[in-house]
Design a protein around this motif. Structure first.
Motif, short mmCIF file in Angstrom:
data_model
loop_
_atom_site.label_atom_id
_atom_site.label_comp_id
_atom_site.label_asym_id
_atom_site.label_seq_id
_atom_site.Cartn_x
_atom_site.Cartn_y
_atom_site.Cartn_z
N ASP A 162 0.84 -1.19 0.00
CA ASP A 162 0.00 0.00 0.00
C ASP A 162 0.88 1.25 0.00
OD1 ASP A 162 -2.47 -1.42 0.21
OD2 ASP A 162 -1.93 -1.84 2.30
N LEU A 164 1.61 4.08 1.73
CA LEU A 164 1.47 4.76 3.02
C LEU A 164 2.49 5.90 3.08
CD1 LEU A 164 1.03 1.70 5.40
CD2 LEU A 164 -0.72 3.24 4.56
N ARG A 165 1.99 7.12 2.91
CA ARG A 165 2.84 8.31 2.90
C ARG A 165 2.48 9.20 4.09
NH1 ARG A 165 6.16 8.02 -1.08
NH2 ARG A 165 5.55 7.01 -3.02
N THR A 168 -1.08 9.84 6.09
CA THR A 168 -2.02 8.74 5.94
C THR A 168 -2.44 8.22 7.32
OG1 THR A 168 -0.94 8.05 3.89
CG2 THR A 168 -2.37 6.43 4.96
N PRO A 186 -3.62 0.56 6.23
CA PRO A 186 -4.41 1.78 6.06
C PRO A 186 -5.74 1.65 6.79
CG PRO A 186 -3.51 1.10 3.96
CD PRO A 186 -3.22 -0.02 4.94
#
Length: 192
Positions: A162, A164-165, A168, A186
């Motif tokens: 995924d 994920l930054r 998030t 997430p």
């Protein structure tokens, strides 16, 4: 010094002298690491010690305080109040020991932690906000807020691919005690 031993081995002090020797021996064993003074639990507020107003502190501490204070009170009482019957000195010493031990327990309780120690497992199931540029299988940090309002920056990892930054919202679903990090997914996936 002979007078001290004579007083310690005369009635009523002699009744408590063997108990004092046991208490001293116990604490010597604790000092060298052979026993855990908290092994008997924190004494709680219930039970016999709680009924006496001596709960909330490990029983080994309470019993030690009672024995030491009672022994000293019988020693002092028998020497200072020689005309009073020895049985009355012994009874008064037990009452004095209870009062002084109760005061000591009240003071000790102030310095003992309340409740269970927090652990990383307390964070499981909470949401967090990613604070690093991205989260991978080997890198990442997130900020998590505990129910008490405190926050912490924790190391996080993700098992999937995924995106994920930073910013998030994710859910902490597992902890790796060896690597000292949390696994996250997430938040929108966790709700499904």
């Amino acid at each position: 010094m002979g007078g001290f031993f004579e007083a310690a081995l005369s009635f009523p002090t002699v009744v408590l002298t063997p108990l004092l020797v046991v208490v001293i021996g116990y604490w010597l064993v604790v000092v060298v690491g052979g026993a855990d003074p908290d092994g008997d639990g924190a004494g709680g507020e219930g039970g016999f010690l709680g009924f006496l107003g001596l709960g909330g502190v490990p029983a080994s501490v309470v019993v030690s305080l009672l024995v030491v204070f009672a022994w000293f009170a019988t020693l002092a009482g028998s020497q200072l109040l020689g005309a009073i019957p020895a049985a009355l000195v012994l009874a008064a010493a037990v009452v004095v020991a209870w009062v002084v031990a109760r005061l000591a327990v009240l003071l000790i309780r102030r310095f003992l932690p309340a409740g269970a120690e927090p652990s990383r497992a307390d964070f499981l199931g909470l949401t967090c906000v990613v604070r690093t540029g991205r989260v991978t299988r080997t890198f990442g940090q997130a900020e998590v807020h505990a129910p008490d309002g405190s926050s912490a920056i924790v190391q996080v990892r993700q098992a999937g691919d995924d995106d994920l930054r930073a910013g998030t919202v994710a859910v902490l679903y597992d902890v790796d005690p060896d690597g000292d990090f949390f696994w996250i997914i997430p938040a929108d996936i966790a709700q499904n």
